[in-house]
Design an enzyme around this catalytic site. Structure first.
Site, PDB file in Angstrom:
ATOM      1  N   LYS A 186       0.867  -1.193   0.000  1.00  0.00           N
ATOM      2  CA  LYS A 186       0.000   0.000   0.000  1.00  0.00           C
ATOM      3  C   LYS A 186       0.898   1.237   0.000  1.00  0.00           C
ATOM      4  O   LYS A 186       1.573   1.517   0.985  1.00  0.00           O
ATOM      5  CB  LYS A 186      -0.925   0.033   1.218  1.00  0.00           C
ATOM      6  CG  LYS A 186      -2.046   1.056   1.031  1.00  0.00           C
ATOM      7  CD  LYS A 186      -2.508   1.723   2.295  1.00  0.00           C
ATOM      8  CE  LYS A 186      -1.539   2.734   2.839  1.00  0.00           C
ATOM      9  NZ  LYS A 186      -1.424   3.987   2.089  1.00  0.00           N
ATOM     10  N   GLU A 264      11.132   1.660   9.683  1.00  0.00           N
ATOM     11  CA  GLU A 264      12.075   2.762   9.419  1.00  0.00           C
ATOM     12  C   GLU A 264      11.297   4.042   9.701  1.00  0.00           C
ATOM     13  O   GLU A 264      10.440   4.447   8.921  1.00  0.00           O
ATOM     14  CB  GLU A 264      12.566   2.670   7.978  1.00  0.00           C
ATOM     15  CG  GLU A 264      13.866   3.404   7.756  1.00  0.00           C
ATOM     16  CD  GLU A 264      13.669   4.690   6.998  1.00  0.00           C
ATOM     17  OE1 GLU A 264      13.542   5.737   7.680  1.00  0.00           O
ATOM     18  OE2 GLU A 264      13.638   4.647   5.767  1.00  0.00           O
ATOM     19  N   CYS A 298      13.925  11.352   5.916  1.00  0.00           N
ATOM     20  CA  CYS A 298      14.075  10.991   7.338  1.00  0.00           C
ATOM     21  C   CYS A 298      15.506  11.168   7.827  1.00  0.00           C
ATOM     22  O   CYS A 298      15.739  11.244   9.029  1.00  0.00           O
ATOM     23  CB  CYS A 298      13.678   9.532   7.553  1.00  0.00           C
ATOM     24  SG  CYS A 298      11.990   9.256   7.133  1.00  0.00           S
ATOM     25  N   GLU A 397      10.872  16.844  13.771  1.00  0.00           N
ATOM     26  CA  GLU A 397      11.410  16.901  12.409  1.00  0.00           C
ATOM     27  C   GLU A 397      10.720  18.033  11.650  1.00  0.00           C
ATOM     28  O   GLU A 397       9.489  18.021  11.526  1.00  0.00           O
ATOM     29  CB  GLU A 397      11.074  15.605  11.677  1.00  0.00           C
ATOM     30  CG  GLU A 397      12.145  14.561  11.678  1.00  0.00           C
ATOM     31  CD  GLU A 397      11.712  13.349  10.857  1.00  0.00           C
ATOM     32  OE1 GLU A 397      12.468  12.952   9.979  1.00  0.00           O
ATOM     33  OE2 GLU A 397      10.634  12.800  11.106  1.00  0.00           O
TER      34      GLU A 397
END
Ligand code: SIN
Length: 495
Positions: A186, A264, A298, A397
């Site tokens: 997905k 991750e 990331c 972040e």
């Protein structure tokens, strides 16, 4: 019926709008559609299937049925099919880059790089498939043989993010197929078209029915799809790249069927420049790592620590380079920073910069939204100084083109600050002192450390984090191992 407004491609057949389940392109069972929009403008240019739990279950049925035959194929046969897929990806690289830029907003030059980057994982794992091997353990008891085999875990669910719509799904699907697993996938709701095109090429490469299945779903319907796979005992592994809260949810909810997990997750990467560093190299490294994909990765440095002795010199050189970056539409050749993925992303960047300035940060360059003719979702590449741990950008972040500089004085202090985060994906530092290099590389609590290097990712290296950045590795032989389990066979009565 899902549709796409014209997107100029050499091979228009790459534009798929339906799910691929078994060996058929099919609409979602309840006929809902997910709209795909241009990140610069928010204007809808495509619509694909908006799937639900029943579609997810059909995909799992197909993957489960295909598993016995696929896992019994020889490694060489699997490798040959994956290599054919790799060749088709390269053949269609320009079209794939156009699709990435259109739906994700990454400048074309970077999208071309992403296609090659994703393809490198496909090639790597095709080759690694033929090197899977077990062990024969030295005889511990007379008359007994003890063997260790590596076996594919079974059906794998791959859930992928929008920031690398090709590379992230490629580096999950390729090792799964190489190991002998079958896949249900997905892609992110913002970027389904690249993933569908990739699956189309896998079909053209000759992948057997049910080995690779994909369903697309909106943000609202994604939980139904993912929950169906979480509850399904036939799905033996989930591999996910995305946020830490979602990763924790997957870890909790997959406990019911004790699935293997590769997560991750978010990062908050420090980038440290010591007084003894080569400053030009450090500026190059920060430009490469911070401004890749407009800061939406990331592993992008989120906190830049510069030692007092080189601080002003470093900031001056960096600001010149950052101010020269070309902000523009992703599909224009000259653009270096495209639009952010959506309005929410630009709002978050603006909120971080406003919060930092209110708490004493100084804007050296940038620091504002950019409105271009084609839309409002751009943010100027920015350098801030006087950053402090009290600012939101030091613990969340930012995921945008903002380099926030923290001044520091000594090594112990900066290592402590760099590690003062629940995250541990990547860290970078620049130094020419060999003793310090080993000290700091070992002291940083991250899965990846770039030493005098800003471009760290490679198909040949294990990519992944520690702490709340997740577990499991992608790339390298470790990335293949994560799709296999270990079986021990003990044969007795051998005399
Ligand atoms: C990511 O942002 O999650 C991946 C970045 C990379 O592969 O370099």
């Amino acid at each position: 019926m899902p549709s796409i407004q014209p997107l100029s491609l050499d091979h228009p057949a790459l534009l798929r709008t339906r799910n691929f389940i078994g060996h058929a392109w099919c609409d979602g069972l309840d006929g809902q559609h997910l709209e795909v929009s241009n990140p610069a403008t928010g204007a809808v240019f495509a619509s694909v299937a908006d799937s639900g739990a029943a579609d997810a279950a059909r995909a799992a049925d197909a993957a489960h049925a295909a598993f016995p035959a696929w896992s019994r194929r020889t490694a060489r046969e699997r490798a040959q099919l994956i290599k054919r897929w790799h060749a088709l990806i390269l053949e269609h690289r320009e079209d794939l880059a156009r699709i990435i830029s259109t739906e994700q907003g990454k400048p074309l030059q970077e999208s071309r790089g992403e296609v090659l980057y994703g393809a490198s994982y496909v090639e790597w794992f095709a080759e690694e498939a033929t090197r899977i091997s077990g062990e024969i353990v030295a005889e511990a008891v007379p008359g007994r043989k003890m063997l260790v085999l590596k076996e594919p875990v079974g059906v794998v669910a791959a859930i992928t993010p929008w920031n690398f719509p090709l590379a992230m799904i490629a580096r999950k699907i390729a090792p799964a197929l190489a190991a002998g697993c079958t896949v249900v996938a997905k892609p992110a709701e913002d970027t389904p078209l690249t993933a569908l095109a990739l699956v189309y090429l896998a079909e053209k490469a000759g992948l057997p029915a049910g080995v690779l299945n994909i369903v697309t779903a909106s943000r609202a319907n994604t939980p139904a799809v993912v929950d169906a796979w979480l509850a399904d005992g036939r799905v033996r592994k989930i591999t996910f790249t995305g946020s830490t809260p979602v990763g924790k949810h997957l870890a909790r909810e997959s406990a019911g069927t004790l699935k293997k997990l590769s997560l991750e997750l978010g990062g908050n990467a420090p980038f440290i420049v010591f007084d003894d560093a080569d400053i030009d190299a450090a500026v190059d490294g920060l430009m490469a790592s911070k401004f890749r994909n407009g800061g939406q990765t990331c592993v992008c440095p989120n906190r830049v620590y510069v030692q007092a002795g080189v601080h002003d010199h470093f900031v001056a050189r960096l600001a010149l380079r950052v101010a020269a970056l070309q902000v523009g539409p992703a599909t224009e050749e000259a653009s270096q920073i495209g639009p952010m993925i959506n309005a929410r992303a630009v709002d978050k960047i603006a909120r971080h910069v406003e919060d930092a300035v209110a708490k004493g940060a100084r804007v050296v360059t940038g620091g504002e939204r950019v409105r271009l003719d084609d839309g409002p979702h751009y943010y100027a590449p920015t350098v801030l100084t006087h950053a402090t741990p009290q600012m939101a950008l030091s613990c969340e972040e930012t995921f945008g083109p903002v380099a926030a500089i923290f001044r520091f004085t000594d090594e112990e202090e900066v290592v402590r600050d760099a590690n003062d985060t629940p995250f541990g994906l990547a860290a970078y530092f620049y130094s020419n002192d060999v003793r310090r290099i080993w000290r700091v590389a070992q002291a940083l609590e991250t899965g990846i450390v770039g030493v005098n290097e800003g471009a760290i990712a490679s198909e040949a290296a294990p990519f992944g984090g520690v702490k709340e950045s997740g577990y499991g590795r992608e790339g390298s032989r470790h990335g293949l191992d994560d799709y296999m389990h270990t079986k021990y066979i003990c044969q007795g009565q051998l005399g």
